[in-house]
Structure formats: C-alpha cells, structure tokens
Design an enzyme around this catalytic site. Sequence first.
Site, PDB file in Angstrom:
ATOM      1  N   GLY A   1       0.795  -1.241   0.000  1.00 41.70           N
ATOM      2  CA  GLY A   1       0.000   0.000   0.000  1.00 41.70           C
ATOM      3  C   GLY A   1       0.815   1.272   0.000  1.00 41.70           C
TER       4      GLY A   1
ATOM      5  N   ASP B   1      -3.124 -13.224  -1.054  1.00 42.78           N
ATOM      6  CA  ASP B   1      -2.837 -11.794  -1.265  1.00 42.78           C
ATOM      7  C   ASP B   1      -1.369 -11.492  -0.936  1.00 42.78           C
ATOM      8  OD1 ASP B   1      -3.849  -8.866  -1.472  1.00 42.78           O
ATOM      9  OD2 ASP B   1      -2.890  -8.945   0.506  1.00 42.78           O
TER      10      ASP B   1
ATOM     11  N   LYS C   1       1.773 -10.026  -3.550  1.00 42.25           N
ATOM     12  CA  LYS C   1       2.703  -8.918  -3.265  1.00 42.25           C
ATOM     13  C   LYS C   1       4.143  -9.420  -3.220  1.00 42.25           C
ATOM     14  CE  LYS C   1      -0.962  -6.731  -0.641  1.00 42.25           C
ATOM     15  NZ  LYS C   1      -1.582  -6.657   0.681  1.00 42.25           N
TER      16      LYS C   1
ATOM     17  N   ILE D   1       3.467   2.120   1.693  1.00 38.29           N
ATOM     18  CA  ILE D   1       4.922   2.038   1.926  1.00 38.29           C
ATOM     19  C   ILE D   1       5.656   2.129   0.576  1.00 38.29           C
ATOM     20  CG2 ILE D   1       6.809   0.612   2.811  1.00 38.29           C
ATOM     21  CD1 ILE D   1       4.806  -0.812   4.610  1.00 38.29           C
TER      22      ILE D   1
END
Length: 425
Positions: free
Chosen positions: A135, A202, A206, A137
Amino acid sequence: MTKPLRVAIAGLGTVGGGVIKVLSERRAEIAARAGREIDCVAVSARDRSKVRPVAIVDIPWADDAASLAASDADVIVELVGGDDGPARALVERALSSGKHVVTANKALLAHHGASLAALAEEKNVSLRFEAAAAGGIPIVKALRESLIAYDVVAVRGILNGTCNYILTQMEASGRSFEDILIEAQRLGFAEADPTLDVGGGDTAHKLALLAALAFGIKPDLRNIPIQGISHITPQDIAFAREFGWRIKLLGVARRLGDRIDQRVQPSMVRLGTPLADVDGAFNAVVANAGEAGPFFFEGRGAGEAPTASAVLADIVDIARGNVSSVFGRPAGSLKAAAPALPQTLRAAFYLRFNVLDVPGVLAEIATHLAQSEISIESMIQRGQAVSIVMITHECTHEAVARALKVIAASDRVLGAPCMIPMEAG
Ligand SMILES: NC(=O)c1ccc[n+]([C@@H]2O[C@H](COP(=O)([O-])OP(=O)(O)OC[C@H]3O[C@@H](n4cnc5c(N)ncnc54)[C@H](OP(=O)(O)O)[C@@H]3O)[C@@H](O)[C@H]2O)c1
C-alpha cells in the site's frame, strides 16, 4: 509550466475515490511537485448511478473501462482489480496504444507482470505499481531505484493487514481465529470473503512483485508455496511468547546460491526485532540489501489515503518524465526463478502436538524426530488436553515434514501437528 498531464481513472472505489479526492483537493500542491497540472479527463466504474463520496459529475464517464485506452489521456490509472477481465483488458490496450499505466492491482501483475512489462518496454511507456505491494509504503520505488548498488539477499514482509490485525487481536484477547475473523469482518478489517487474505494468496501476490524487483526474476506464483493463518491457535501464540517469539504471516523471498526461495507462511519472529513489533493492520518490509545492510519499512498497507498516496507518487513520477523499467531491469533480462533445492531449506522450527495424556507419547514423538535427525532445543508440556511444544535445532523443512507425517499417524496424537519456522534476524 509544461502542458497538463491527462489521466483517465478506471475504478472509483476505495483507491480510485481517494485518488480523485487528492487530485481535486490538493491540485496546486500536486502540480507544484509534478511541475505541471494533473487533469482527470475521464473516469469509469461499474455503476454510473452510484452515489460517490467524490464529485465526478464534470468528468467524462465511460461505461466500458477498457474504452479509456482509446481516450486522449496520457496515463491510464487502473483501480478496478482482478487478474483478468476489465482490468487486464484495459491495461493491455492502454500499453499497446502507447499510454503509461499506473495500477494498484497486485493480482494482475503477479499473474501477468512479465508479459505486461515486456509490452510496456516495447511501447516505451511506464507501468507503475507502487500501491500494489504494501500500500502506502514506498517499497516498490526503494527496490526498483534505491537499493541497487548491491545484490539484495532477502526480502521479508508482513504484507497483509487483515492477517496481522487478526494475529494481533488473537494475542491481545486470547480468542480464536474464527472469533476474531468475524469481529474483523464486522469492523471492516476483513472482506466478506476473506479467503485471499487469510489463506495467504494476497501476500503471495505482493511477494511475487517484491521478489521480481529484488532479484530480477519474473513474478511467478507457481514458485510460491502458500500457507495461511487459519490453523494458528491462541495457544500457539501464547507458547511463542513464552519462548520469546511472535507469530506473523510473512512473505519471504531470499537468495540461496543461484536459486530463490519464496514462501508465504506463518513464521516466528523474535521479540525485539522490528517485524515483531508491527501491530494491527500495519504492513512492514525488511529488505536486506547485501553489503548495504538491512532496511526496515513500516506503514499502512491499505485504505484510501495510503493507497492514494502511492498512486499519486507514480502519477507524479510520470508527469516529471521519469521513465524506468517496470521491475528495475530490462524486461527481457528477467529470469524464470529457479526454486530453492529442498535440502538447502533449513530453519529451526516451533512444533506443537496435541496428544492423549498417556505414558510414552513424548518418547514416541522424540523417537520419530530423532529418526529424521531433528534435535530438540527446548520443550514445554502442559494443559488438560495435553499440548507438547518444542523448538528444534536447525534442520531441513523436508525432515520436519517427513517426521510430522509419521507422528500425525499415531493414534495418541490428536489432529494435525503444527509446524512454524523460526525466522532468523
Ligand atoms: N483497498 C485497498 O486498501 C487497496 C490497497 C492496495 C491495493 N488495492 C488494489 O486496488 C484495486 C482497487 O481496490 P479498491 O479497494 O479500490 O476496490 P473497490 O473499492 O472494490 O473498487 C473497485 C472499483 O472498480 C469498479 N469496477 C468493478 N468492476 C468494474 C468493471 N467491470 N468495469 C469498470 N469498473 C469496475 C467498481 O465500480 P462501482 O464503484 O461502480 O461498483 C469500483 O469503483 C485492486 O486491484 C486492489 O487489489 C487496494
């Protein structure tokens, strides 16, 4: 000032709504940073009649998101989501027609990142995805552009806020995974269908992106074994603390010789290390940049403002004319990752067995562990429904899996044993 940068935005939900809000409410500040105005020239979402928390009435609307690729926008901002369907159609069409793309879509890039990067390169346009991993960062830019002097050795991250919130609440309250998940859904910290989050998928999306940036490999989910958090009990969390550790769902990618080990699984992190202190819905990443040492990043991995912040950073980068390859290297040089060989995968392990309270059961477990050359560093045995908990010395993942298969078959062992690797550092 240079002429305005024209952006078209598909998806007006949490992320898209936040981006429109920043573009209108902070127009002058963003223009000053970008060196030019940013104009939103078209939008698309599923339901035109939906009441939006942001004003979009003056912005031309497209019913078909993919048609934005044919608009007069310079940049297409894809905030619809999904690894296929309208998101993929829009991104492929936009790149093919020579438009820059900004997306927050980790699923799309984890599945199709290598081919989309090649397409972006062929068309000499940017494909940016800062919001897709952790997100708000700025870890994508850090790995793509900053931590480049030395070979990155490892990237470890708490990449899913829902899982970290659940584990944090389980520890604070002593309540079960199921209980806390229901509460998290009520409070809006978990989706109605939480499978992708709590199942680890998820995090894997990432991780695939971070590994591509860190190691110059193609994102490839087939190389990432995935385990979620639903089997973790409050007892595991309490035992971990007794031993001086905390349980976190980690995505880990590390170089082992010329191979890359990638995995998503609950892991023990030592109390007092930065990752152990990451609480609630926060995300964090430790990037070990070889001779340059470890770098720790922490912040909000989801939500309107953190993701809008990351998307705006990408848009402003494009407005400034910064062009860099999608994964920090020419797309053609991205290698297919060779997964680590099983015999090189070593760790100490936390093991928990629920057993019948009968004589000899501990000896039976110890014998099977010894037969797989696993030695025990420390042990706790307690409880009415007896739990035997051990920390092993370092051994291979293979040896532990083999021993646990035999132990699980014993009629004195109840349910599946729990094994959690202890993360070094
Ligand atoms: N939420 C976060 O904190 C976060 C964090 C990092 C990354 N992301 C990523 O950002 C992307 C967007 O997430 P989000 O949370 O903003 O999702 P969201 O709130 O569900 O919004 C999705 C948007 O896409 C629109 N949409 C859905 N199907 C469409 C279609 N067929 N054609 C056109 N528009 C369509 C929806 O339209 P309607 O509004 O009309 O229904 C909605 O505006 C995803 O890839 C997600 O993984 C999200």
